[in-house]
Design a protein around this motif. Sequence first.
Motif, PDB file in Angstrom:
ATOM      1  N   SER A 265       1.907  -2.074   6.578  1.00 55.02           N
ATOM      2  CA  SER A 265       0.941  -0.976   6.422  1.00 55.02           C
ATOM      3  C   SER A 265       0.463  -0.509   7.807  1.00 55.02           C
ATOM      4  O   SER A 265       0.112   0.647   7.989  1.00 55.02           O
ATOM      5  N   GLY A 266       0.528  -1.391   8.786  1.00 51.51           N
ATOM      6  CA  GLY A 266       0.161  -1.017  10.161  1.00 51.51           C
ATOM      7  C   GLY A 266       1.189  -0.112  10.830  1.00 51.51           C
ATOM      8  O   GLY A 266       0.956   0.393  11.920  1.00 51.51           O
ATOM      9  N   PHE A 267       2.334   0.085  10.170  1.00 48.72           N
ATOM     10  CA  PHE A 267       3.376   0.954  10.730  1.00 48.72           C
ATOM     11  C   PHE A 267       3.390   2.322  10.029  1.00 48.72           C
ATOM     12  O   PHE A 267       4.366   3.055  10.120  1.00 48.72           O
ATOM     13  N   ASP A 268       2.301   2.612   9.311  1.00 42.16           N
ATOM     14  CA  ASP A 268       2.159   3.923   8.647  1.00 42.16           C
ATOM     15  C   ASP A 268       3.295   4.241   7.680  1.00 42.16           C
ATOM     16  O   ASP A 268       3.822   5.355   7.668  1.00 42.16           O
ATOM     17  N   ILE A 269       3.677   3.251   6.884  1.00 42.53           N
ATOM     18  CA  ILE A 269       4.701   3.529   5.867  1.00 42.53           C
ATOM     19  C   ILE A 269       4.088   4.412   4.778  1.00 42.53           C
ATOM     20  O   ILE A 269       2.859   4.514   4.653  1.00 42.53           O
ATOM     21  N   ASP A 270       4.944   5.047   4.001  1.00 37.63           N
ATOM     22  CA  ASP A 270       4.457   5.947   2.949  1.00 37.63           C
ATOM     23  C   ASP A 270       4.025   5.154   1.721  1.00 37.63           C
ATOM     24  O   ASP A 270       2.908   5.292   1.233  1.00 37.63           O
ATOM     25  N   SER A 271       4.902   4.299   1.223  1.00 37.04           N
ATOM     26  CA  SER A 271       4.600   3.596  -0.022  1.00 37.04           C
ATOM     27  C   SER A 271       5.550   2.424  -0.219  1.00 37.04           C
ATOM     28  O   SER A 271       6.537   2.276   0.495  1.00 37.04           O
ATOM     29  N   VAL A 272       5.208   1.636  -1.238  1.00 39.16           N
ATOM     30  CA  VAL A 272       5.997   0.446  -1.570  1.00 39.16           C
ATOM     31  C   VAL A 272       6.531   0.582  -2.998  1.00 39.16           C
ATOM     32  O   VAL A 272       5.793   0.998  -3.904  1.00 39.16           O
ATOM     33  N   LEU A 273       7.790   0.259  -3.185  1.00 38.20           N
ATOM     34  CA  LEU A 273       8.353   0.118  -4.534  1.00 38.20           C
ATOM     35  C   LEU A 273       8.692  -1.351  -4.699  1.00 38.20           C
ATOM     36  O   LEU A 273       9.090  -2.003  -3.729  1.00 38.20           O
ATOM     37  N   TYR A 274       8.534  -1.864  -5.914  1.00 36.37           N
ATOM     38  CA  TYR A 274       8.936  -3.264  -6.074  1.00 36.37           C
ATOM     39  C   TYR A 274       9.610  -3.476  -7.411  1.00 36.37           C
ATOM     40  O   TYR A 274       9.317  -2.798  -8.401  1.00 36.37           O
TER      41      TYR A 274
ATOM     42  N   SER B  28       8.030   5.866   5.711  1.00 28.95           N
ATOM     43  CA  SER B  28       9.173   5.346   4.941  1.00 28.95           C
ATOM     44  C   SER B  28       8.722   4.726   3.623  1.00 28.95           C
ATOM     45  O   SER B  28       7.551   4.399   3.429  1.00 28.95           O
ATOM     46  N   VAL B  29       9.695   4.564   2.737  1.00 34.57           N
ATOM     47  CA  VAL B  29       9.460   3.853   1.469  1.00 34.57           C
ATOM     48  C   VAL B  29      10.077   2.465   1.623  1.00 34.57           C
ATOM     49  O   VAL B  29      11.245   2.345   1.997  1.00 34.57           O
ATOM     50  N   VAL B  30       9.267   1.453   1.377  1.00 42.95           N
ATOM     51  CA  VAL B  30       9.761   0.081   1.518  1.00 42.95           C
ATOM     52  C   VAL B  30       9.918  -0.528   0.129  1.00 42.95           C
ATOM     53  O   VAL B  30       8.962  -0.550  -0.660  1.00 42.95           O
ATOM     54  N   GLY B  31      11.120  -0.990  -0.173  1.00 40.78           N
ATOM     55  CA  GLY B  31      11.388  -1.578  -1.492  1.00 40.78           C
ATOM     56  C   GLY B  31      11.448  -3.096  -1.390  1.00 40.78           C
ATOM     57  O   GLY B  31      12.042  -3.640  -0.459  1.00 40.78           O
TER      58      GLY B  31
ATOM     59  N   GLU C  93      -1.405  -3.492  -6.700  1.00 37.65           N
ATOM     60  CA  GLU C  93      -0.639  -2.246  -6.564  1.00 37.65           C
ATOM     61  C   GLU C  93      -1.408  -1.239  -5.710  1.00 37.65           C
ATOM     62  O   GLU C  93      -0.847  -0.558  -4.858  1.00 37.65           O
ATOM     63  N   LYS C  94      -2.705  -1.165  -5.979  1.00 36.81           N
ATOM     64  CA  LYS C  94      -3.551  -0.217  -5.233  1.00 36.81           C
ATOM     65  C   LYS C  94      -3.583  -0.577  -3.751  1.00 36.81           C
ATOM     66  O   LYS C  94      -3.446   0.274  -2.882  1.00 36.81           O
ATOM     67  N   LYS C  95      -3.768  -1.861  -3.507  1.00 39.68           N
ATOM     68  CA  LYS C  95      -3.884  -2.337  -2.126  1.00 39.68           C
ATOM     69  C   LYS C  95      -2.668  -1.933  -1.285  1.00 39.68           C
ATOM     70  O   LYS C  95      -2.801  -1.575  -0.122  1.00 39.68           O
ATOM     71  N   TYR C  96      -1.470  -2.013  -1.900  1.00 43.39           N
ATOM     72  CA  TYR C  96      -0.247  -1.749  -1.118  1.00 43.39           C
ATOM     73  C   TYR C  96       0.373  -0.386  -1.443  1.00 43.39           C
ATOM     74  O   TYR C  96       1.485  -0.114  -0.990  1.00 43.39           O
ATOM     75  N   ASN C  97      -0.333   0.424  -2.216  1.00 37.46           N
ATOM     76  CA  ASN C  97       0.263   1.679  -2.683  1.00 37.46           C
ATOM     77  C   ASN C  97       1.656   1.390  -3.251  1.00 37.46           C
ATOM     78  O   ASN C  97       2.661   1.989  -2.855  1.00 37.46           O
ATOM     79  N   ALA C  98       1.688   0.434  -4.168  1.00 35.03           N
ATOM     80  CA  ALA C  98       2.956  -0.089  -4.679  1.00 35.03           C
ATOM     81  C   ALA C  98       3.169   0.290  -6.140  1.00 35.03           C
ATOM     82  O   ALA C  98       2.217   0.359  -6.921  1.00 35.03           O
TER      83      ALA C  98
END
Length: 327
Positions: free
Chosen positions: A172-181, A153-156, A192-197
């Motif tokens: 991140s332990g739930f295998d999400i796809d990426s983060v938007l903020y 999923s994408v988490v905003g 940003e790198k750490k959270y793929n954000a």
Amino acid sequence: MPGQSEKLKILVTHPEITKVVINLLSRDYEVIICQSLPPTRSEILEKCKGVHAVLWASNLKLDKEIIDAIGPQLKAISTKSAGIDFVDVEEFRRRKIPLGHVPHVQNDAVANMAVGLLLAAARRFHEGRLKIESNNWETYTLNWLLGQDLRDSVVGFYGFGGIAQAIATRLSGFDIDSVLYTTRSRVSEEIEKKYNAKKVDFDTMLAQSDFVIIASPLTKETAGVFNATAFAKMKKTAVLVNIARGGVVNQQDLYEALKAKQIFAAGLDVMTPEPLPSNDPLLSLPNVVVMPHTGSAIKRTRDDMSILAAQNILHGLAGEPMPAPAY
Ligand SMILES: O=C(O)[C@H](O)CO
């Protein structure tokens, strides 16, 4: 001015502040403790006269009236919360009175609450309980009470400070796809790198996120931004989580969006007003999970919050910068 042997006075506005803090403050200062539960403005107004610092352990309005009642000898105040929407910060700034608050130490506890609410809303915990209570098990259907998946999923995030990042760490332990903020300023590339954000504008975050988490302070700019227009831009399958302040959301619009299934569900630790009346329409919805603003309600966290508030006022009294200034 107090005489040489007279100690400066600190008012603590709540009788339940941990003993550790009272002992710490009592070493060099006289500590006055309000006794009312719930705290009352009248007791604070009566006891605050002539004190030199205040540990403000309440969300009662902290404004000009209180500052005036304390008097010009006031050297420092600290809240015992991260959010300071109940404080007239401008008045403190104008009078140059050091004001502290309590950020960071509650990040883990609040992040855990956010993840709990997110899972509970996504997996329909409240609705499931209602089905059990009304003897309405439909396990004969293959697709009963299907929820939303975090995987891929994408988490905003609306706001991407310490609490939001603590939530992202857990997710991140739930295998999400990426983060938007969505924030005013970009966080560091390292974060940003750490959270793929990726920083995006509000509308993009709303439109592309499977989960939307509100983690911003309540300010003039953020008040009511989650309104009918915003909900119309979200996915029908989206889950909204609010662990920040109820005022960031237009609650009537949220109610309509959830009732019309314009969004899938919401998990709320904060709302308007608090306490929420027991007949509030929000509580009639099966797709809302609510908690009574208990994000930081872990003994160790609450004590850490009191200790940081105490450190703020001890530094303020010593004329030193506070560890967590509010402005
Ligand atoms: O701001 C905070 O610290 C919590 O929400 C408690 O008000």
